[in-house]
Design an enzyme around this catalytic site. Structure first.
Site, PDB file in Angstrom:
ATOM      1  N   GLU A 144       0.855  -1.192   0.000  1.00  0.00           N
ATOM      2  CA  GLU A 144       0.000   0.000   0.000  1.00  0.00           C
ATOM      3  C   GLU A 144       0.886   1.235   0.000  1.00  0.00           C
ATOM      4  OE1 GLU A 144      -2.800  -0.344   3.220  1.00  0.00           O
ATOM      5  OE2 GLU A 144      -3.736  -2.102   2.327  1.00  0.00           O
TER       6      GLU A 144
ATOM      7  N   HIS B 189      -8.014   0.805   1.393  1.00  0.00           N
ATOM      8  CA  HIS B 189      -8.076   0.467   2.814  1.00  0.00           C
ATOM      9  C   HIS B 189      -8.881   1.503   3.605  1.00  0.00           C
ATOM     10  CE1 HIS B 189      -5.922  -2.174   5.934  1.00  0.00           C
ATOM     11  NE2 HIS B 189      -7.051  -1.733   6.431  1.00  0.00           N
TER      12      HIS B 189
END
Length: 122
Positions: free
Chosen positions: A69, A88
């Protein structure tokens, strides 16, 4: 996995759950079923998921987490039309955000009660 239209993952990554969702389980899913992961990416063997999605072995996946990420531009998931990706943020809802400090306080207090009760947060 054989009978479900939707599989939704909501568990922690532990030695027992890491890479739990692999070719073994993905192959059991129906061609019209979906996999949703809002937990942690390491629950799934990424290459096995990408293969299943490319082959249309399952209808699709919705992932709120990625193995790196932010997700890199060259990630194979970005080229697939049967995957929905979010950064997320599944827990970032109007209801959850105002409650998160209290949820954190409760978790910390639960930990402290186990041996440090004089340090409780009021």
């Amino acid at each position: 996995f054989k009978t479900s239209d939707i599989i939704s993952l909501h568990m922690r990554v532990t030695p027992q759950t890491k890479n739990m969702i692999s070719k073994r389980y993905l192959s059991l899913m129906k061609p019209n079923s979906y996999l949703i992961n809002t937990a942690r990416a390491d629950l799934i063997v990424k290459d096995d998921l990408v293969s299943a999605l490319k082959a249309k072995q399952i209808a699709g996946a919705a992932l709120d987490v990625s193995w790196v990420e932010p997700i890199p531009d060259e990630d194979p998931l970005l080229a697939l039309d049967n995957v929905t990706l979010t950064p997320h943020i599944a827990g970032a809802t109007v209801d959850a955000i105002p409650l998160s400090p209290f949820l954190l306080k409760n978790v910390v207090n639960d930990y402290l009660v186990k041996g440090y009760s004089d340090m409780l947060i009021k």
